[in-house]
Structure formats: structure tokens, C-alpha cells
Enzyme design. Structure first.
Site, PDB file in Angstrom:
ATOM      1  N   CYS A 342     -19.540  10.968  41.077  1.00 48.44           N
ATOM      2  CA  CYS A 342     -17.640  11.436  40.095  1.00 48.44           C
ATOM      3  C   CYS A 342     -18.251  10.088  40.734  1.00 48.44           C
ATOM      4  O   CYS A 342     -17.648   9.342  40.679  1.00 48.44           O
ATOM      5  CB  CYS A 342     -18.242  12.389  41.313  1.00 48.44           C
ATOM      6  SG  CYS A 342     -18.049  12.983  43.309  1.00 48.44           S
ATOM      7  N   SER A 343     -15.975  10.410  41.651  1.00 45.91           N
ATOM      8  CA  SER A 343     -15.310   9.542  41.384  1.00 45.91           C
ATOM      9  C   SER A 343     -15.819   8.384  43.292  1.00 45.91           C
ATOM     10  O   SER A 343     -15.441   7.441  43.033  1.00 45.91           O
ATOM     11  CB  SER A 343     -14.092   9.983  42.157  1.00 45.91           C
ATOM     12  OG  SER A 343     -13.279  10.383  40.960  1.00 45.91           O
ATOM     13  N   ARG A 348     -18.634  16.137  44.547  1.00 48.64           N
ATOM     14  CA  ARG A 348     -19.223  16.915  43.760  1.00 48.64           C
ATOM     15  C   ARG A 348     -20.722  16.285  43.619  1.00 48.64           C
ATOM     16  O   ARG A 348     -22.018  17.047  43.139  1.00 48.64           O
ATOM     17  CB  ARG A 348     -19.004  16.427  42.385  1.00 48.64           C
ATOM     18  CG  ARG A 348     -18.041  17.400  41.893  1.00 48.64           C
ATOM     19  CD  ARG A 348     -16.880  17.242  41.283  1.00 48.64           C
ATOM     20  NE  ARG A 348     -15.751  16.202  40.875  1.00 48.64           N
ATOM     21  CZ  ARG A 348     -14.816  15.615  39.817  1.00 48.64           C
ATOM     22  NH1 ARG A 348     -14.652  16.180  39.668  1.00 48.64           N
ATOM     23  NH2 ARG A 348     -13.238  14.914  40.815  1.00 48.64           N
ATOM     24  N   ARG A 388     -11.609  17.960  54.084  1.00 49.86           N
ATOM     25  CA  ARG A 388     -11.429  19.143  53.233  1.00 49.86           C
ATOM     26  C   ARG A 388     -10.840  20.584  53.583  1.00 49.86           C
ATOM     27  O   ARG A 388     -10.831  20.932  53.429  1.00 49.86           O
ATOM     28  CB  ARG A 388     -12.869  18.872  52.851  1.00 49.86           C
ATOM     29  CG  ARG A 388     -13.255  18.096  52.308  1.00 49.86           C
ATOM     30  CD  ARG A 388     -13.000  17.974  50.319  1.00 49.86           C
ATOM     31  NE  ARG A 388     -12.932  16.675  49.941  1.00 49.86           N
ATOM     32  CZ  ARG A 388     -12.303  15.664  49.697  1.00 49.86           C
ATOM     33  NH1 ARG A 388     -10.668  15.721  50.795  1.00 49.86           N
ATOM     34  NH2 ARG A 388     -12.404  14.315  48.803  1.00 49.86           N
TER      35      ARG A 388
END
Lengths: 567, 736
Positions: A342-343, A348, A388
Site C-alpha cells: 500500500c503506501s 492494508r 493506531r
């Protein structure tokens, strides 16, 4: 004063009487509130049986005062929790009450108040050390690694190449350390492509990494290009390599303008790039926030479906499952190696690789295998749990917070619903994991990366606890589908909101008796009968030697448990 | 070879069916093309047939499309493939009356024609002159068939199309229904084990037994044996003891409180067709006095209390139900894979706007209200509705299912359907649009089965029958072979069965003769393996108390001894009743909502007894989609190796193991009786079964996963958040 139940190492910090808990389901109730360094404990003897509310402090996101006037109680407080509930209290303005809520705030956010997280104070001992559950060498060996194409590299043993990666990495044998360093400089946060899983037959692999730093000027990196070609070559079954970029293509383009980007198919020959169109962590956070409004405290019966729909939560679950199914299908049916990013490759990417691995490898569907999967794909590969979840931090509005791990566990739950006998663990296991994701009782989910996580000696692993209670966490319907790939159906028609997690505080939604009760009884019956058969066989054997026509007295009574009848 | 449409002028269009061009299709030479036909049932007659029909699959995959012959008979539309089916295909759940490629005429819901790429609904024979390139048939059991006529000869195509349309859509008389030609040609199976079978409630003895079983005290009315009182009422029925005989004949059966069931405390459930609305004041007065007498009679049944419940005021009417279901079912009638994934994104909103789940919830809620009155307040209840045979049947059956565990056994359930629906005069042919004569179609019985399914999925161990049983029962409504769903009233049945002396014995079997549809093994799927039957010891105990049936009683079955104050109180009540008259009758109101919640909560706090009262949870997430029934034919949503069948398989294996062990024990001690009877045994490991099992079991599901195709098409409303970087640390809204 009545003692509250405590875990080893827990100390009571404050007690206040005549506090009113405003239960959204059963109405207001007065009782004693106790705050320890681990939990908030409210008990009322007004009801029979006594009413108890037990909230561990780790789960608290923020504490807010609210205006209130109920009789003498002129102060109110709302405790917003990360697990979808907001208990509210009312109290009379007086010294002891003001103090207890001050104590609560202090211990709910220990890091903001220069206090240790409770995991460092917890003194429980378990027979098994859960920190030993995951041994990378053993896990790679189970997968058949190293082999001629893939090697276990020590290049990151001091976390020099990439500080968010584990010390041990599986990379192609033919790539030299020098090249690896060059590749690292071309990948965001130096997260180079490394092997996560290898197919036992086709040798197709799941490789994970972060986005390439292509930038607006379409930068190239020869080493990176060669590296991906080597991954492709390591799998003789296919002459293609598939890259799954988890992001929305429009967002990937935006990233490109900001020095990130994605692999260009013209620079990487034989590479096929697919976007999975999964929105970012902010969208997911917003979605769960909306979901909370739909499920707590009360449910709008008439608009339940549109309520759930408006949160898009299940739609994102569907996207994730669909993405993981595509990854698994590429490997299993296409025999093609897959690169997922993903980044930064820690949100993800972890969701997708671990879900695909659950589909492909039955080992991860066992109680222990799942622990290994989490330790490997999430914890060692640097999912930023601390950031997170925001453990012990009062800054509840920090935008780095996002429930990505909850979303992943929800996907796993959806899979267990679709394949009720394919998983060795049960729903309680998943809920337990999510509860201790926030509780800060165990060291498992406290840190951002393996490097930061030198907590093994100072904290207890969640798996020490879990593996000491395996009975509770085992699915009685489990059938070992060895070497069997399971593909969940990524259709909203088959996805359901996880009521027993998100709506569990609502007493009306509580199941009364687990359905598998009958199965458990059958299992017991079987064991009893097996014993009986053995006994009888012994008896027969011994009695034969004495007399050939002995009567065995009263017949065994097996009439007590006929569970089934037919038409 | 074969001709192409109208002289080859029509070329196959890409959107149509498959990409197979005629050249690619290799039909066997006409010379040795085997004449294959379906296995016809007794009394089945072929109307027309057509060769070179292409049956297309939903996924537009040419490999799944097959050529064959289409037949239209007086029973079904049948497609017989040219390809010889492999001999060894095992079908564990084969229906003996119709196969996978058969559509009973009465099972057809809608027919569409593909006219130049436009899908048109065919409503009558108006469009018959021009036949479409493709016939699309939506079935009431939610199967979808697409038959292409492009490859058939012009004449044949036209003929088969006209034949199908005529025999399906045109109004017909009851006698033309297949059951009659079937019934004339088959011989009835002698009723060997009368005791073991469903109670039909067509004799006075059946009703008397039921009254005895529930310990109620009403009086049997025998005067309707020749339907002299009313053609809508059964031949035998019970009314409260104090109903005067002359009152029975006043309103053609309307306004009579018909007994349904007695609670163990003595209060009872009644249903009533409401009296016609009259304008004239004198008539209204007479009616009012009549109603008063009736309700008074009901009140005297027990404790002098009665509540009336006018269902037409509080529940959706039959048009609402029909409308809602029409919307709802569209979600499952899928023409193509692409259409499926597009509709998937809108799934929750379309499900909600159909309001089908909401109607289910309303019915269950109403039933719980009535249960509360019976169980908590020991009040007599009279359900009132215009005809007294639609929602009255739904609610009264649900109430009995919740309260009486006997009805949760398979035989008990079938007896309940006989009692409340068949003898209760539910107009099955009209509600099922069997004859295409009226527009009063409404899936009321299906709605009831839906409610039962909700109860079943919430309290599995309380039910002896499985969801497969309910699904099959819901399918059987549309197979015009069974007497159960053929007649509008018991009177109609009696008159028709009687007036055929010269044509020999007419044998139209009830649906309960399951062996007509399924062999013994397949019937095993009707049994719920999670069912917790009462243990023999418990049963023995109960037997001592009540000779015939077992039923859990939480209170003594006789009314409590009348103490002094009690007697006084009843006297007072009597006086009060006489004084206040009708104003005393309570109506359930809006506050019922809160009361029901409290009733449920109180029940939930008690330990659960699967042989006692069972209440449904009605909160949003608890009322769910009956996935087996609605998703079973859609390939995209089949969970290969998953679904509940995996659980059932595990249970079945375990039951079998236990059974083997029991046998072993018996063998060891030389005893013959076995403690468990044969459970169902699955044929294959559940890894190879799909979630639609046992339905569509011999379809070839793809081993490749279904991958949504519409991802990204649907613009989700994510606003500014979507374009932010993950590690963007700007402070925003609250996180949790």
C-alpha cells in the site's frame, strides 16, 4: 469496605460511594465505584444479583464531563471507550468524587502522566511462555525455507536497513546485500519486498513491501527492477508477477506526486499491476465511528439495515475480503507470485497478506497457527499498534489512530461464519484478542515494531494466557481441512455485522445458550461410550477365561441420553 | 443441420446467451439424435415440444449452455439436454416429481421475453404473435431459466412459446390443475400407521383429541358437517361453551369465535372473521349485541377476561405483503453475474426498502403480544380479521409454536398447518395465484414459514425439523399435486372430491406424503440434528402424568383451587362485566411495544428451556435473511466447503459414531435395542459441498472464487478523508 476482584499486581487507587451509573439498558443504579491501576469497577447492591460494571482502563479513549442533574447528583461524566460503549456516571459534587475521577483520568492515560502501562505491573505467571509461540526460523522451516531460491537474511539483524522490519527476513538468494540496501532506499520507510509465504507446491510466493519512491519524475531503480524480476524467476510455474496495490488508484497517483507511487508496467517487464481500491485509515476510522452510533446504546429496529449500510463498514470488509481472495486465487489457481503493498506496507498490506495466508494455509487456521500469523504478519512486520490504538495516551483526536486490526479480525470472523468448521478457534478467542488489544494487560500489542518491542522480559504475552485456557477457545466443530484452500464469498449478501462483538453490551442481543451445547454433549456421550466399550471388552476377555456364559448383571443404562429421534 | 432463427437473418448478438457461434456448436446428426424425453408422471400429457433449444446459464459462460429439447406438459415445462448425463452423478436430494430442469407450471412466477435485446414482461397472450429470441422464466422457488429459441425452427419456436404462455398465464379452472389428472391415475397408499402420521383435523375425533391434549373446555360444533353453517368453516370446530347454538347461524360463519388452542392455565386463543360493516343503525345495534354475547361467551371460558385483537388494524394487509415480497424477491432473481455484483453494492438499502424483514418482525411482534396476554395475564384472546383466514392463521400458528413444544416436532408442525391453515380455510389457490383468475395473490403462508425460520434459527435446539424442511415446504406450495394447497376451503375440497363418482376414486395426496417427493434418505435432511428431544426418563415421567402427549407445564394444569376471595372476585368481575358490558374489552395499544420488551427481557433472564416457551429476539440484527431459501441458486454466493452443512456434517458423523458405539455396547451385553435411530449420513466430505446443500447439489460449482466486478464503480462517499496520507498527523475528529 468490600474488596474488588483484582489481578496479580493490581492496586486500588480510589473508592467512592454513592455514585450513580446511568445504564442505558436497565436504568440508573447507585453503588460504589472503585478505580485501580488496571480497571474501573462499579458495583451496586440495589439489584439482585448485584449489578457490576467492569471496564479496564486501557479501553478508555476519553473522559468527558457532561452537564447533569438527577436528584442530588449534579455532576456527570461520560467515559468513551474504544470497544463501542460509553458508560455514564452521575455524582454529587464533593471532594471524594472529584478525586476519584481525577485518579481515573490519571490512570486511564498513564503515558500522558508519566506512569507505566499496566502490562509492566502485571504479575501473573502462566505455565507456558507465550513469547515463545513464534519462532521465525521454525515458521520459515515449516514453509520449506530456506530453499534454493530463497534465503533467510541477517542483513536487518540490528534493524539497520529497516527499523520497522523484523531482524530476520526472507529474500531471494541471488540478491546481494549491497543491492538490498539500494532497493531499501527506493522503497518508502525502507520496507523492501520480502517473502511472507510460499506455496508448498507451485513455489509461488506472497511478497510484501511498501510503495516505490517513483515520484512525479518517474524515477527508476535498476536494483528494484531486477529484484522483482528475481522474485518472478523464483517461481517456474508462471512468467508473470502480479502486484496488488491496496490503495485507490486515484490516491496512488496523489502519492506519486508526493514522491511515492507505484511500479510502472513499462519499467517492470512481465509485471501486472492491480489496484484493490481500498480506502485509507482515516476512512476506516470514520466508518467505525459511525458504526458506534448505529449500535450503541440503542438500535433503531426499523432502520437497522440502512443504518449499517450508511457506515460502509461491511462494504470495506467486503473490499478487503475480495482483495485477499484475489491474492489467494492468483497464487492457488494462477500459480503466480504476488507482491502486495500500500503506501507504507504496514496497514492494508498486513490485512491482505494475512487474510490471503489464512485462506491458503490451514495451519494458520489452528489456534496456535493464528497466533503465529499475528506475531509474524502484524507484530514483527511493524503494524504500528501503539500509534493506531493510542495506548495510554490522552490525545484521543490523534489522526494516526485507526481500527485496522479490528477490521482484520472482523474479516476473520466473517470467514469463520462462512466456514464454521474450518477454524480450530472460536469466536470467544477473537473477542478475547480484541479485548486485550486495548486492555494493556499483556505486552503483545503494545508497540509499533519488533525493534521497539523489547518487552519480552518485562511483560506477559497474551498467548501465555490463551494457551493456558485452550479449552475455552476451541471450536468444537473444527475439522482439519488440511491443505484445503477456502475462499470466502465477498458478497454483502453473506456478510453480517458482528453483533456479538459490536453490539455485545446490549443485553437483548446476548445469546442464552450456545448452539454447540448439543455437540458438546454428544462428544461427552461418545467418550463415555468409548470407555464403556473398552470396559466391556476387558470384562469379556477376562470372563471368557473363567466362564464362557457369565451374565454381566444389569445392562448398562444408556437410556439417559438419547438426543435424537427421527420421523 | 438446423436453421437459424428466421432464415439466418438474425445473427447471434454478443449480449445474447453465449459467445458460441452456430459453427462451433456440434449437435449430433439428426439421424442418430436420440429421442429423449423426461420421465412422465402418471396423468402427465405433453402439449408441445421443441428441439434445438439452448438453455443458457447466468454467467454467460458458453460451456455451461446446453442444447436440448423443451417440453410443455400439463404439469411442467421440462428441458431435456441432448448430452447424456453421466451415470454416476449422485443426487442426495433428488425430488421425484420434478428435476433440476423442470418447472412445474404453477411454479412459474413471471415470464420475460428478450425482444431485440429488450427484456419485456409477458403478461398475456397479446404478445404471442411475435416470439422472442429468448424466454426468461422466473420461478416461485427463485430459480431462473433462460431458453434461447434462436436455434430452433421458426414454426417450433413459435409453437413452444405460445404453448408455454397459454398454459402458464391463461386463467384456468381448478379441474384443469395437474393434481386432478394425477389423482385419477394413481392409487392411494393405504394409511398404515395412522398413529404416526399427521393429524388432519378432518374428523370430530381429531378435534376432540386436540381439545383433550390441551385440556381446554370448549364445545364441539358438529352442525357444519354438511357446511350448513358456513362454507368457510371446517366441518368440525370448537366454540366457547356459552355460545348459543342459534347464534352460530346468524352471519354465515362470521363473528363466531373459533377455538384455536388452550393454554394450560385455562385461557384460550380464538380467531374470528369480522362481521360485515353495516350502515343501517338498527342492524348495527343487533350486531353490537351479538358481538357482546360472543365476547361474553369467550370471557366465561376462563377468568372472565378477554382481549380482542383486530389484525387488519395493526398488521400490513395482504396487498402490502404481496407488494413487499415482490420487491424483496427481485434481489434473488438474477439474470447475469454482472447484474448480481451491481445489485450487491445496494444490497442493504434494497433489502430495507422492500420492508419484507420488517413485516416478518411485525408478525412475530404481534404473536409475542398475544403470547404475553395468554402466558402472563391468562387472558382469553380473540384474533379478528376480515376473512379470518390470512393473518389470523399466521398469528395463531406462531403463538402456538412459541407456547407449545409439541408443534415444534415435525408431526406436530404438520398437524398445526392442517389445523390452522388447511381446515382453517386459508385460500391457498387464490393466494398462490394457482388459477390466474384473480389478483389476490399474496405469499401469506410463505410469510408464516419465514417467521418460523426466524424462530428456528434463533432457537435451533427447540425444533425437530430443519430449515431444509421449511424450504422444501415453501417450494411444495407451488407444485400443483398436493391436496393441501389445492382448495380454498374444506367445503370446496369435500364437494369436489364427492362429485366424481363416475370417474373412479380421486387420490390427491397431501403434501405430508413426503415419500412422493423424496426417498427415505433424502427425508433425513428434514430432521434438525441440533434438536434436543426430551430424554426417555423425562418422557416416562410425563407419561405418567398425561397419557398421550408430552408438554412442559410450568404451572399446574387445573385452575388453582378457588379460595374464598377468589370466588368473591369472580363474582365481582361478573357483575362488573354485566354492568360495563363491551367497554370492558381491552384493545392492545401502542404501549404494547414497551410491554413486549419487558416481557421478553423477563423471559430472557430465566434459564432457557427448549421444551417450554420460546420467544424470538426482534431487535434489528436478530431478524435475518433466510439465506438457504433465497441464495441457493445463485452461483456467485455459494460457499464451497462452507456453510452450515459443515456443522451438520460434523454432527451427523458424531451421531453416527455414538450410534456405532451404542451398538457395540449392545453387542457386548447381548442386548438388541439400539438407543439411536438412523441419522442422516452425508455422502461426501463437507469440503466438497457448497452452502446451498442439499439444494443444487449436482450443479458444478466453480472451484475458482467469485470475484466482485463492480468494485470501484460505486462511488463511496468518503469526502476529504480518502485523499489524506495515512501518516498525516493533523489532528482531526475523534477517533473512537
Amino acid at each position: 469496605m468490600e474488596e474488588v476482584p483484582r489481578v496479580p499486581g493490581e492496586t486500588v487507587k480510589a473508592v467512592a460511594k454513592d455514585v450513580m451509573y446511568l445504564c442505558p439498558f436497565t436504568g440508573a443504579v447507585s453503588g460504589t465505584l472503585t478505580v485501580t491501576d488496571y480497571k474501573l469497577y462499579f458495583k451496586s447492591l440495589e439489584r439482585d444479583p448485584p449489578f457490576v460494571l467492569d471496564v479496564n482502563l486501557g479501553v478508555i479513549s476519553r473522559v468527558e464531563t457532561i452537564s447533569m442533574q438527577i436528584g442530588e447528583n449534579n455532576r456527570g461524566i461520560e467515559i468513551v471507550c474504544k470497544d463501542m460503549r460509553n458508560p455514564r456516571f452521575a455524582y454529587k459534587e464533593e471532594q471524594s468524587k472529584l478525586e476519584i475521577f481525577e485518579t481515573l483520568t490519571k490512570h486511564a492515560f498513564p503515558l500522558s502522566n508519566n506512569l507505566p502501562l499496566f502490562a509492566f505491573l502485571y504479575k501473573e505467571t502462566f505455565p507456558e511462555d507465550g513469547w515463545k509461540v513464534y519462532d521465525p526460523v521454525a515458521e520459515y522451516k515449516r514453509q520449506g525455507l530456506p530453499n534454493e531460491s530463497w534465503t533467510i537474511s541477517k542483513i536487518n539483524s540490528n534493524f539497520e536497513v529497516c527499523d520497522t522490519y523484523p531482524a530476520m527476513l526472507v529474500v531471494p538468494t541471488s540478491i546481494k546485500d549491497e543491492e538490498l540496501r539500494k532497493v531499501a532506499s527506493f522503497r518508502a520507510k525502507h520496507r523492501i519486498p520480502v517473502l511472507s509465504w510460499i506455496h508448498p507446491e507451485s513455489q509461488a510466493t506472497i511478497v510484501r513491501c511498501s510503495q516505490p519512491l517513483v515520484g512525479p519524475s518517474d524515477r527508476r531503480c535498476k536494483e528494484d527492477e531486477r529484484y522483482l524480476q528475481t522474485i518472478l524467476d523464483a517461481n517456474a510455474q508462471s512468467h508473470k508477477l502480479t502486484i496488488f496495490d491496496a490503495r485507490q488508484s486515484s490516491v496512488a497517483d496523489t502519492n506519486k506526486a508526493k514522491d511515492g507511487g507505484y511500479e510502472s508496467e513499462s519499467f517492470y517487464p512481465n509485471v501486472e499491476l492491480n489496484f484493490l481500491e481500498i480506502p485509507n485509515i482515516h476512512v476506516m476510522r470514520e466508518s467505525l465511528r459511525k458504526l458506534r452510533e448505529v449500535v450503541y446504546p440503542s438500535i433503531d429496529e426499523a432502520h437497522w439495515l440502512s443504518g449499517v449500510d450508511s457506515t460502509h463498514w461491511l462494504e470495506y470488509i467486503r473490499l478487503l475480503l475480495a482483495g485477499a481472495v484475489r491474492v489467494a486465487d492468483k497464487l492457488e489457481c494462477g500459480k503466480t507470485s504476488v507482491v502486495v503493498h500500500c503506501s507504507d506496507g504496514w496497514d492494508r498490506t498486513a490485512q491482505l497478506t494475512s487474510l490471503a495466508m489464512l485462506m491458503l494455509d490451514s495451519y494458520y487456521r489452528t489456534l496456535r497457527g493464528f497466533q503465529v500469523l499475528l506475531e509474524k504478519e502484524w507484530i514483527s512486520f511493524g503494524h504500528r499498534f501503539a500509534a493506531r490504538l493510542g495506548h495510554g495516551d490522552e490525545n484521543h483526536a490523534n489522526s494516526e489512530r485507526s481500527p485496522l486490526f479490528v477490521q482484520f479480525v472482523d474479516c476473520v470472523w466473517q470467514m469463520t461464519r462462512q466456514f464454521p468448521s474450518a477454524f480450530e478457534f472460536n469466536e470467544l478467542f477473537l473477542i478475547t484478542i480484541l479485548d486485550h488489544l486495548y486492555s494493556c494487560l499483556f505486552g503483545t500489542f503494545l508497540y509499533n515494531s519488533e525493534q521497539e518491542r523489547e518487552v519480552h522480559s518485562k511483560t506477559v504475552s497474551l498467548w501465555s494466557y490463551v494457551n493456558n485456557h485452550t479449552e475455552d477457545f476451541t471450536n468444537p466443530f473444527y475439522v482439519n481441512y488440511e491443505n484445503h484452500v477456502i475462499y470466502p464469498v465477498a458478497s454483502l449478501r453473506h456478510l453480517e455485522l458482528w453483533v456479538s462483538y459490536y453490539v455485545r453490551w446490549n443485553p437483548r442481543m446476548r445469546p442464552q445458550m450456545p448452539v454447540h451445547q448439543n455437540l458438546k454433549e454428544l462428544l461427552v456421550l461418545r467418550t463415555e461410550l468409548q470407555k464403556k466399550v473398552e470396559e466391556l471388552q476387558r470384562d469379556v476377555a477376562s470372563s471368557r477365561s473363567v466362564s464362557s456364559s457369565s451374565d454381566h448383571g444389569p445392562s448398562p443404562s444408556h437410556t439417559s441420553t438419547p438426543l435424537y429421534t427421527t420421523v | 443441420m438446423f436453421s437459424l432463427g428466421s432464415g439466418g437473418a438474425k445473427s447471434p448478438k454478443p449480449s445474447f446467451v453465449s459467445y458460441v457461434t452456430p459453427e462451433e456448436i456440434k449437435p449430433e446428426g439428426e439421424g442418430h439424435l436420440q429421442e429423449r424425453s423426461p420421465e412422465f408422471l402418471p396423468g402427465e400429457v405433453v402439449f408441445c415440444s421443441a428441439k434445438h433449444i439452448l438453455k443458457c446459464s447466468q454467467d454467460e459462460d458458453s460451456e455451461c449452455s446446453v442444447f436440448g429439447t423443451l417440453f410443455c406438459t400439463n404439469f411442467r415445462v421440462s428441458f431435456v439436454s441432448d448430452a447424456i448425463p453421466p451415470e454416476d452423478t449422485v443426487q442426495p436430494f433428488k425430488n421425484k416429481l420434478y428435476g433440476e430442469n423442470d418447472i412445474p407450471l404453477s411454479c412459474v412466477d413471471q415470464i420475460y421475453g428478450d425482444y431485440d435485446e429488450k427484456k419485456k414482461l409477458i403478461t398475456s397472450s397479446q404478445m404471442m404473435n411475435k416470439y422472442p429470441s429468448k424466454i426468461i422464466i422466473y420461478c416461485k422457488d427463485l430459480r431462473v431459466f433462460q431458453f434461447s429459441l434462436l436455434h430452433a425452427k421458426d414454426e417450433t419456436a413459435k409453437k413452444i412459446f405460445q404453448g408455454i404462455i397459454r398454459h402458464i398465464l391463461e386463467p384456468k379452472s381448478l379441474k384443469c390443475v395437474f393434481a386432478f389428472s394425477y389423482g385419477e391415475t394413481t392409487v392411494s397408499v393405504p394409511d398404515v400407521q395412522r398413529k404416526q402420521t399427521t393429524v388432519m383435523f378432518d374428523t370430530a375425533a381429531d378435534w376432540l383429541d386436540e381439545m383433550k391434549r390441551t385440556k381446554g373446555g370448549c364445545k364441539l360444533v358438529k352442525d357444519n358437517e354438511d357446511f350448513g353453517i358456513s362454507e368457510k368453516l371446517p366441518q368440525f370446530f370448537f366454540v366457547p361453551t356459552h355460545v348459543e347454538n342459534e347464534d352460530l347461524v346468524k352471519y354465515q360463519g362470521k363473528g363466531i369465535p373459533i377455538w384455536c388452542w388452550s393454554h394450560h392455565t385455562g385461557c384460550a386463543l380464538f380467531k374470528m372473521a369480522s362481521l360485515p360493516v353495516v350502515q343501517e343503525e338498527s342492524n348495527a345495534k343487533v350486531q353490537k349485541a351479538y358481538m357482546e354475547r360472543m365476547l361474553n361467551a369467550v370471557a366465561q371460558n376462563h377468568l372472565y377476561s378477554v382481549k380482542t385483537e383486530d389484525l387488519s388494524e395493526t398488521l400490513p394487509n395482504i396487498q402490502d405483503i404481496q407488494q413487499s415480497y415482490s420487491k424483496f424477491k427481485q434481489n434473488f432473481l438474477i439474470d447475469s453475474m454482472a447484474e448480481f455484483w451491481v445489485s450487491d453494492v445496494k444490497w442493504f438499502s434494497t433489502l430495507e426498502t422492500s420492508r419484507w424483514l420488517s413485516i416478518i418482525r411485525q408478525c412475530l411482534h404481534k404473536a409475542v403480544e398475544v403470547v404475553e396476554s395468554l402466558e402472563q395475564e391468562n387472558t382469553n384472546i380473540v384474533l379478528i380479521e376480515k376473512g379470518g383466514s390470512d393473518l389470523c392463521c399466521v398469528i395463531s400458528s406462531l403463538v402456538q409454536l412459541m407456547l407449545d413444544p409439541y408443534y415444534r416436532t415435525l408431526i406436530g408442525f404438520q398437524s398445526l398447518v392442517q389445523k390452522e391453515w388447511v381446515e382453517g380455510g386459508h385460500n391457498f389457490p387464490e393466494r398462490g395465484n394457482l388459477l390466474h383468475q384473480s389478483d389476490k395473490e399474496s405469499p401469506v403462508f410463505l410469510l408464516f414459514l419465514e417467521c418460523v425460520w426466524q424462530l428456528l434459527q434463533q432457537h435451533s435446539p427447540g425444533f425437530q425439523f430443519s430449515e431444509t424442511y421449511l424450504t422444501v415446504l415453501s417450494d411444495s406450495i407451488n407444485v400443483a399435486v398436493f391436496s393441501t394447497f389445492l382448495f380454498s376451503t374444506p367445503c370446496q375440497k369435500a364437494s369436489i372430491m364427492k362429485t366424481e363418482p363416475d370417474r373412479g376414486a380421486l387420490n390427491i395426496p397431501p403434501v405430508w406424503e413426503w415419500s412422493l417427493q423424496f426417498d427415505c434418505k433424502a427425508q433425513g435432511f428434514f430432521i434438525n440434528l441440533l434438536y434436543r428431544a426430551k430424554s426417555k426418563q423425562e418422557k416416562a415421567l410425563r407419561k405418567a402424568q398425561r397419557p398421550k402427549y408430552t408438554r412442559q407445564l410450568s404451572l399446574p394444569s387445573t385452575p388453582p383451587p378457588k379460595k374464598g376471595f377468589f370466588k368473591e372476585e369472580t363474582e365481582n368481575l361478573k357483575k362488573m362485566l354485566r354492568g360495563k358490558r363491551i367497554s370492558r374489552w381491552m384493545q392492545l395499544s401502542d404501549s404494547a411495544q414497551a410491554s413486549v420488551r419487558e416481557f421478553y427481557a423477563a423471559w430472557q433472564r430465566k434459564p432457557l428451556d427448549y421444551h417450554g416457551l420460546l420467544l424470538p429476539c426482534l431487535d434489528g440484527p436478530a431478524v435475518r435473511l433466510w439465506t438457504q431459501r433465497y441464495l441457493r441458486w445463485i452461483p456467485e454466493v455459494q460457499i464451497l466447503g462452507g456453510g452450515d452443512v459443515a456443522l451438520m456434517n460434523k454432527m451427523a458423523t458424531l451421531v453416527q459414531e455414538v450410534q456405532e458405539l451404542c451398538k457395540e455396547v449392545d453387542r457386548q451385553v447381548c442386548q438388541a435395542d439400539s438407543c439411536l435411530e438412523n441419522p442422516m449420513v452425508f455422502l461426501r466430505s463437507s469440503v466438497h459441498l457448497s452452502s446451498s446443500f442439499p439444494f443444487a447439489a449436482n450443479r458444478m460449482w466453480s472451484f475458482r472464487p467469485a470475484i466482485p466486478t463492480s468494485i470501484g464503480d460505486h462511488q463511496m462517499d468518503m469526502g476529504q478523508l480518502a485523499i489524506r496520507d495515512d501518516e498525516d498527523t493533523e489532528t482531526t475528529t475523534d477517533v473512537f
